[in-house]
Design a protein around this motif. Structure first.
Motif, PDB file in Angstrom:
ATOM      1  N   SER A  88       5.241   4.010   9.752  1.00  0.00           N
ATOM      2  CA  SER A  88       5.759   2.650   9.629  1.00  0.00           C
ATOM      3  C   SER A  88       6.410   2.439   8.269  1.00  0.00           C
ATOM      4  O   SER A  88       7.484   1.827   8.164  1.00  0.00           O
ATOM      5  CB  SER A  88       4.636   1.626   9.831  1.00  0.00           C
ATOM      6  N   ALA A  89       5.789   2.963   7.223  1.00  0.00           N
ATOM      7  CA  ALA A  89       6.360   2.843   5.884  1.00  0.00           C
ATOM      8  C   ALA A  89       7.636   3.663   5.768  1.00  0.00           C
ATOM      9  O   ALA A  89       8.620   3.227   5.154  1.00  0.00           O
ATOM     10  CB  ALA A  89       5.343   3.297   4.833  1.00  0.00           C
ATOM     11  N   VAL A  90       7.639   4.846   6.366  1.00  0.00           N
ATOM     12  CA  VAL A  90       8.820   5.719   6.327  1.00  0.00           C
ATOM     13  C   VAL A  90       9.986   5.051   7.060  1.00  0.00           C
ATOM     14  O   VAL A  90      11.121   5.027   6.567  1.00  0.00           O
ATOM     15  CB  VAL A  90       8.505   7.089   6.960  1.00  0.00           C
ATOM     16  N   PHE A  91       9.706   4.499   8.231  1.00  0.00           N
ATOM     17  CA  PHE A  91      10.773   3.870   9.013  1.00  0.00           C
ATOM     18  C   PHE A  91      11.303   2.615   8.310  1.00  0.00           C
ATOM     19  O   PHE A  91      12.507   2.354   8.314  1.00  0.00           O
ATOM     20  CB  PHE A  91      10.258   3.519  10.407  1.00  0.00           C
ATOM     21  N   ALA A  92      10.402   1.856   7.706  1.00  0.00           N
ATOM     22  CA  ALA A  92      10.828   0.668   6.971  1.00  0.00           C
ATOM     23  C   ALA A  92      11.734   1.048   5.800  1.00  0.00           C
ATOM     24  O   ALA A  92      12.770   0.412   5.571  1.00  0.00           O
ATOM     25  CB  ALA A  92       9.611  -0.102   6.463  1.00  0.00           C
ATOM     26  N   PHE A  93      11.356   2.104   5.077  1.00  0.00           N
ATOM     27  CA  PHE A  93      12.184   2.544   3.955  1.00  0.00           C
ATOM     28  C   PHE A  93      13.545   3.030   4.451  1.00  0.00           C
ATOM     29  O   PHE A  93      14.581   2.728   3.853  1.00  0.00           O
ATOM     30  CB  PHE A  93      11.488   3.671   3.185  1.00  0.00           C
ATOM     31  N   ALA A  94      13.543   3.773   5.561  1.00  0.00           N
ATOM     32  CA  ALA A  94      14.806   4.258   6.130  1.00  0.00           C
ATOM     33  C   ALA A  94      15.715   3.095   6.490  1.00  0.00           C
ATOM     34  O   ALA A  94      16.943   3.185   6.363  1.00  0.00           O
ATOM     35  CB  ALA A  94      14.525   5.121   7.363  1.00  0.00           C
TER      36      ALA A  94
ATOM     37  N   ALA B  44      11.582   6.216  -5.518  1.00  0.00           N
ATOM     38  CA  ALA B  44      11.095   6.171  -4.140  1.00  0.00           C
ATOM     39  C   ALA B  44      11.399   7.437  -3.353  1.00  0.00           C
ATOM     40  O   ALA B  44      10.605   7.870  -2.516  1.00  0.00           O
ATOM     41  CB  ALA B  44      11.715   4.961  -3.426  1.00  0.00           C
ATOM     42  N   LEU B  45      12.556   8.049  -3.603  1.00  0.00           N
ATOM     43  CA  LEU B  45      13.035   9.130  -2.751  1.00  0.00           C
ATOM     44  C   LEU B  45      12.138  10.368  -2.697  1.00  0.00           C
ATOM     45  O   LEU B  45      11.967  10.944  -1.627  1.00  0.00           O
ATOM     46  CB  LEU B  45      14.455   9.526  -3.160  1.00  0.00           C
TER      47      LEU B  45
ATOM     48  N   SER C 228       0.820  -1.222   0.000  1.00  0.00           N
ATOM     49  CA  SER C 228       0.000   0.000   0.000  1.00  0.00           C
ATOM     50  C   SER C 228       0.853   1.271   0.000  1.00  0.00           C
ATOM     51  O   SER C 228       0.318   2.367   0.122  1.00  0.00           O
ATOM     52  CB  SER C 228      -0.930   0.014   1.212  1.00  0.00           C
ATOM     53  N   HIS C 229       2.184   1.130  -0.124  1.00  0.00           N
ATOM     54  CA  HIS C 229       3.082   2.284  -0.194  1.00  0.00           C
ATOM     55  C   HIS C 229       4.106   2.017  -1.299  1.00  0.00           C
ATOM     56  O   HIS C 229       5.098   1.317  -1.083  1.00  0.00           O
ATOM     57  CB  HIS C 229       3.794   2.528   1.143  1.00  0.00           C
ATOM     58  N   GLU C 230       3.837   2.565  -2.454  1.00  0.00           N
ATOM     59  CA  GLU C 230       4.646   2.260  -3.634  1.00  0.00           C
ATOM     60  C   GLU C 230       6.115   2.611  -3.437  1.00  0.00           C
ATOM     61  O   GLU C 230       7.011   1.896  -3.893  1.00  0.00           O
ATOM     62  CB  GLU C 230       4.098   3.008  -4.856  1.00  0.00           C
ATOM     63  N   PHE C 231       6.387   3.724  -2.735  1.00  0.00           N
ATOM     64  CA  PHE C 231       7.781   4.126  -2.537  1.00  0.00           C
ATOM     65  C   PHE C 231       8.550   3.077  -1.746  1.00  0.00           C
ATOM     66  O   PHE C 231       9.726   2.813  -2.008  1.00  0.00           O
ATOM     67  CB  PHE C 231       7.862   5.499  -1.852  1.00  0.00           C
ATOM     68  N   LEU C 232       7.896   2.450  -0.777  1.00  0.00           N
ATOM     69  CA  LEU C 232       8.543   1.403   0.009  1.00  0.00           C
ATOM     70  C   LEU C 232       8.798   0.172  -0.849  1.00  0.00           C
ATOM     71  O   LEU C 232       9.852  -0.480  -0.720  1.00  0.00           O
ATOM     72  CB  LEU C 232       7.684   1.038   1.220  1.00  0.00           C
TER      73      LEU C 232
END
Length: 375
Positions: free
Chosen positions: A170-176, A153-154, A115-119
């Motif tokens: 949660s998506a932001v932290f996972a990507f980080a 993604a960036l 549900s978060h394409e950038f991730l």
């Protein structure tokens, strides 16, 4: 990843290359306003790598200069996406987590990515880089794919950081969490100099690790309410530095400096800062041996950069010998994690850079670290 006590300051060094400061970057080219004000080399370009050029265009080698973003779309290859998702599921995820906690990397994060394409782009980028180490004949193809995927993604990642909306944390932290493996893997493939000693002139993965821990601190409560709740375990259990079988080497250095500091008539704040930072390193190193298994070796590698103070980082930038000796002891921790594909060679390369920087009188201080084998 777990929380531990820290006596160091959590303030960030003024630079746009840290996760927590990305929202301050106005993305102006070639240098953002923040870096112009602070007279820093802008790291905005480093965090948005372009598609690698051909070997011919790069004068017979992979590009080694700072690389900036080209917003090229991902190739419309469902087969490649499926291949990389399968590889992530079977192989890459097992290199990022630990036994008993694999649901986070294997199920939870991929589910968030749906549900978060950038991730999803970030996940595919790391999977592609890992696959390139397994299938080196496809390295150029897979690194190109990874760079393109990361570039897509960036922009969304930066926008979400800027908003500070806990809904997507949660998506932001996972990507980080994917950014550090990506940076280190690209550094190894493209021969970018981010494995030496951190400095103000060049962006460094160490600062991204500091940003990741800052992101965790700032959003702990929100993350506890989401899918990361099962792995965010705050503890105040006792710590015994003697759990670490190598602690005597670190303790000896700290004791010598402590005696020197006590004998000084004038307070040496820099030396005291290095003594405190060595103590923090000893606390982190022992946790992987704790009976309650508070931190894995990978968590320790990430956590210590987030514990150290901005004052200590300034001493590193100034190349103060004591600060470099502490960093050399941290390299032993990196050597212990050398089996991880994106950390392979990182500790050794940083140690070589430290040895070259130190004067002859200081080299014996890091001899033990140099002699430690990679694991």
């Amino acid at each position: 990843m777990q929380e531990s006590e820290s006596e160091g300051s959590s303030q960030m060094i003024p630079t746009c290359c840290t996760i927590s400061d990305l929202h301050q970057c106005d993305e102006r080219k070639p240098t953002c306003s923040g870096c112009q004000r602070q007279d820093l080399k802008c790291s905005f370009e480093f965090l948005t790598p372009s598609v690698p050029r051909t070997r011919h265009e790069a004068s017979g080698s992979w590009p080694t200069r700072d690389i900036c973003l080209r917003a090229n779309p991902l190739p419309s290859s469902n087969a490649k996406t499926l291949e990389l998702l399968h590889h992530y599921n079977q192989r890459t995820s097992t290199t990022l987590g630990r036994a008993g906690k694999m649901d986070l990397w294997l199920i939870i994060i991929p589910r968030i990515a749906l549900s978060h394409e950038f991730l999803m782009h970030g996940l595919l980028a790391v999977s592609a880089l890992h696959l390139s180490t397994v299938q080196p004949a496809r390295k150029e193809e897979l690194v190109t794919f990874a760079s393109r995927s990361e570039s897509l993604a960036l922009p969304t990642f930066r926008e979400l950081i800027k908003r500070k909306d806990t809904e997507d944390i949660s998506a932001v932290f996972a990507f980080a969490g994917f950014v550090i493996p990506y940076m280190l893997a690209v550094s190894g493939v493209l021969e970018i100099a981010t494995m030496g000693i951190p400095c103000l002139e060049k962006p460094h993965w160490f600062m991204m690790a500091r940003g990741l821990i800052d992101l965790l601190r700032e959003n702990w409560s929100a993350l506890e309410q989401g899918p990361f709740a099962s792995v965010l375990i705050s503890t105040s259990l006792p710590i015994e530095k003697s759990w670490n079988p190598d602690d005597a080497h670190l303790a000896e250095i700290q004791t010598k400096w402590g005696k020197e500091s006590s004998a000084n008539e004038v307070v040496d704040k820099g030396l005291d800062e290095c003594i405190n930072t060595m103590d923090q390193l000893r606390r982190v190193c022992c946790l992987q041996y704790a009976p309650y298994q508070n931190l894995t070796i990978m968590s320790s590698v990430y956590f210590w950069p987030g514990m150290v103070s901005s004052e200590y980082m300034k001493l590193v930038y100034e190349r103060r010998p004591e600060a470099l000796v502490v960093l050399a002891m941290y390299c032993v921790l990196l050597k212990q994690a050398d089996w991880v594909w994106f950390l392979r060679g990182v500790g050794v390369k940083m140690l070589v850079a430290i040895e070259e920087e130190l004067d002859t009188d200081w080299k014996p201080w890091i001899q033990w670290a140099l002699e430690q084998p990679c694991r």
